[in-house]
Design a protein around this motif. Structure first.
Motif, PDB file in Angstrom:
ATOM      1  N   SER A  87       5.785  -1.926   7.737  1.00 57.03           N
ATOM      2  CA  SER A  87       5.554  -1.796   6.303  1.00 57.03           C
ATOM      3  C   SER A  87       4.271  -2.513   5.916  1.00 57.03           C
ATOM      4  O   SER A  87       3.537  -2.082   5.031  1.00 57.03           O
ATOM      5  CB  SER A  87       6.739  -2.350   5.514  1.00 57.03           C
ATOM      6  OG  SER A  87       6.749  -3.755   5.563  1.00 57.03           O
ATOM      7  N   LEU A  88       4.009  -3.587   6.626  1.00 52.81           N
ATOM      8  CA  LEU A  88       2.777  -4.322   6.362  1.00 52.81           C
ATOM      9  C   LEU A  88       1.559  -3.491   6.728  1.00 52.81           C
ATOM     10  O   LEU A  88       0.620  -3.353   5.933  1.00 52.81           O
ATOM     11  CB  LEU A  88       2.788  -5.627   7.161  1.00 52.81           C
ATOM     12  CG  LEU A  88       1.550  -6.491   7.066  1.00 52.81           C
ATOM     13  CD1 LEU A  88       1.163  -6.683   5.622  1.00 52.81           C
ATOM     14  CD2 LEU A  88       1.816  -7.822   7.721  1.00 52.81           C
ATOM     15  N   SER A  89       1.586  -2.912   7.915  1.00 49.58           N
ATOM     16  CA  SER A  89       0.425  -2.111   8.299  1.00 49.58           C
ATOM     17  C   SER A  89       0.311  -0.896   7.413  1.00 49.58           C
ATOM     18  O   SER A  89      -0.788  -0.435   7.129  1.00 49.58           O
ATOM     19  CB  SER A  89       0.512  -1.658   9.755  1.00 49.58           C
ATOM     20  OG  SER A  89       1.356  -2.459  10.492  1.00 49.58           O
ATOM     21  N   GLY A  90       1.470  -0.374   6.992  1.00 54.01           N
ATOM     22  CA  GLY A  90       1.433   0.744   6.062  1.00 54.01           C
ATOM     23  C   GLY A  90       0.648   0.375   4.824  1.00 54.01           C
ATOM     24  O   GLY A  90      -0.214   1.122   4.378  1.00 54.01           O
ATOM     25  N   ALA A  91       0.936  -0.804   4.304  1.00 54.32           N
ATOM     26  CA  ALA A  91       0.238  -1.259   3.110  1.00 54.32           C
ATOM     27  C   ALA A  91      -1.248  -1.428   3.391  1.00 54.32           C
ATOM     28  O   ALA A  91      -2.093  -1.002   2.602  1.00 54.32           O
ATOM     29  CB  ALA A  91       0.835  -2.573   2.625  1.00 54.32           C
ATOM     30  N   ALA A  92      -1.548  -2.026   4.534  1.00 56.08           N
ATOM     31  CA  ALA A  92      -2.953  -2.253   4.875  1.00 56.08           C
ATOM     32  C   ALA A  92      -3.692  -0.924   5.020  1.00 56.08           C
ATOM     33  O   ALA A  92      -4.796  -0.761   4.499  1.00 56.08           O
ATOM     34  CB  ALA A  92      -3.056  -3.064   6.161  1.00 56.08           C
ATOM     35  N   THR A  93      -3.048   0.010   5.704  1.00 54.81           N
ATOM     36  CA  THR A  93      -3.669   1.312   5.894  1.00 54.81           C
ATOM     37  C   THR A  93      -3.940   1.986   4.557  1.00 54.81           C
ATOM     38  O   THR A  93      -4.978   2.592   4.342  1.00 54.81           O
ATOM     39  CB  THR A  93      -2.763   2.216   6.738  1.00 54.81           C
ATOM     40  OG1 THR A  93      -2.350   1.504   7.899  1.00 54.81           O
ATOM     41  CG2 THR A  93      -3.491   3.473   7.152  1.00 54.81           C
TER      42      THR A  93
END
Lengths: 250, 250
Positions: A87-93
């Motif tokens: 979910s974190l990388s999703g946000a970053a992406t």
DNA sequence: CGATCTTATTTGTCTGACAAATACATGTCA
DNA sequence: TGACATGTATTTGTCAGACAAATAAGATCG
């Protein structure tokens, strides 16, 4: 006359918030079962559909998981590191994709943060970590790899380096940054196609880690990021040139 | 005979996934309106309730927002930095709260990562940033502050320092780490009650930033984290002792 | 004893309805 | 004409009741 503070947000959202806090504050422990949907509906004095919408909000945050049948229900789950990192990388992406984060910023962030991370890695790396990184690097050396596969191995390699820091929190945030750089790496690969340089730099990094040399690690990291900065600009020019050639109007 | 790949997850989840990808891939641009719920229901061949559960999942991730009325509907929203940072720190807090992240790890992470961050801040800080930090520090000095208010000011102070790095990506991840440390700071405050030391260290940090001295910044940061480590252990002992005294059984 | 069948429970989905918000057109009166 | 009230259509929010599907545990039968 007193006006009651009217609540603007929807009921289902409020219920979701309440349950969320209850979970975070430990009123429902992980693994525990929430009351059934009917029960919750009765307790809040709303319909089951409304309760369900609230529950789906929580499910979207990986806070609960549902099972059917007797002994089934909605269970509080401890989100795995994987899920949280995801979910974190999703946000970053998303941040990158929506253009609210510049490439320079990401590279600078990586230079600064990964620098510290590698210092830790130099101290804590085990042979296991090094082997994993080695394996990923070997995979990158294979011929006939698609860009995606190469990029995948790239991520694996850097994750191994991060893992070597042996710190969950750092792992958590660095994964996101690495992930955020993937699209850029991908673009560089498709337009510039110089894998050997990346591999050489990775070799440089890995050797430095094996020797536990902080100075070499720092040097190698800077080399990598400088290379990415350069080639990214190049790739951008090529891409834009290409685009212009194909769609001259506008 | 061929078996079709059975799909295990619920329909609403699948629809949520599809819509999510459509949004991220830009098939629905930010600000754009999705088809109405009835329309989506027809298009997917499901009931409106199912579509709504899918939409609530997306809403929980701040990907869409809904408005009623004609001209209303479900709109793709660009999640704010705030919202993303919030969901990120929510995840981090969860990790800490659920005990899958040790205090030492967080402090170590902060030592390493914030160290790099402060170096950047020394280079990029504007008078505006410094003023903000100063304001937060002044608020901490007020007498009669509740622990919560003090802690709030603490977060504001550190955020200002992070902002001074002038890098969105770093801000994004550092906010999460700072947030993750809040419960610990809180605990230290309630059991040890030595605000003046924290304030002194903050003063140290701020002065170092004003002088743009990387060395001093590093020193001050280490001083802060050493102090937190020490007093946290103290607080833990006190708390556990207290607990034991109250509930001697188990 | 073991395999199978039944049954109860709980989430997943459907249907159809009404309530609430809200933009827009329409009408009314000064 | 212009300001204001009024209706009306549209879309999300909520409700009620129903059935389907999964599934664990007990009941039944060989």
């Amino acid at each position: 006359m007193q006006h009651e503070p009217i609540v603007k947000s929807s009921i289902s959202k409020q219920i979701a918030e309440q349950l969320r806090h209850a979970i975070i504050n430990g009123q429902f422990k992980t693994g525990e079962r929430l009351p059934t949907e009917d029960e919750l509906a009765k307790r809040y004095g709303v319909s089951r559909a409304t309760v369900r919408e609230a529950l789906k909000r929580l499910a979207a945050q990986n806070l609960i998981r549902s099972r059917r049948g007797p002994t089934g229900g909605n269970f509080v789950t401890q989100p795995t590191h994987e899920e949280l990192a995801e979910s974190l990388s999703g946000a970053a992406t998303l941040l990158v994709g929506l253009g609210s984060m510049s490439i320079d910023e990401i590279i600078e962030a990586r230079r600064v943060l990964q620098g510290g991370c590698l210092k830790l890695a130099a101290r804590h790396a085990t042979s296991d970590h090094i082997e994993q990184a080695r394996a990923a690097l070997d995979r990158q050396k294979l011929t006939g790899l698609t860009d995606e596969a190469f990029c995948q191995a790239d991520v694996t390699f850097h994750r191994a380096l991060v893992d070597a820091s042996d710190n969950g929190m750092i792992r958590f945030v660095m994964y996101a940054i690495i992930e955020a750089l993937v699209p850029i790496t991908n673009m560089v690969l498709s337009y510039v196609k110089e894998r050997h340089e990346i591999i050489a730099i990775h070799e440089h990094l890995l050797t430095a880690l094996e020797n536990r040399s902080e100075v070499d690690l720092d040097q190698a990291l800077n080399r990598l990021l400088d290379y990415l900065t350069e080639t990214f600009q190049e790739a951008q020019i090529q891409r834009d040139g290409h685009k212009l050639a194909v769609t001259p109007q506008e």
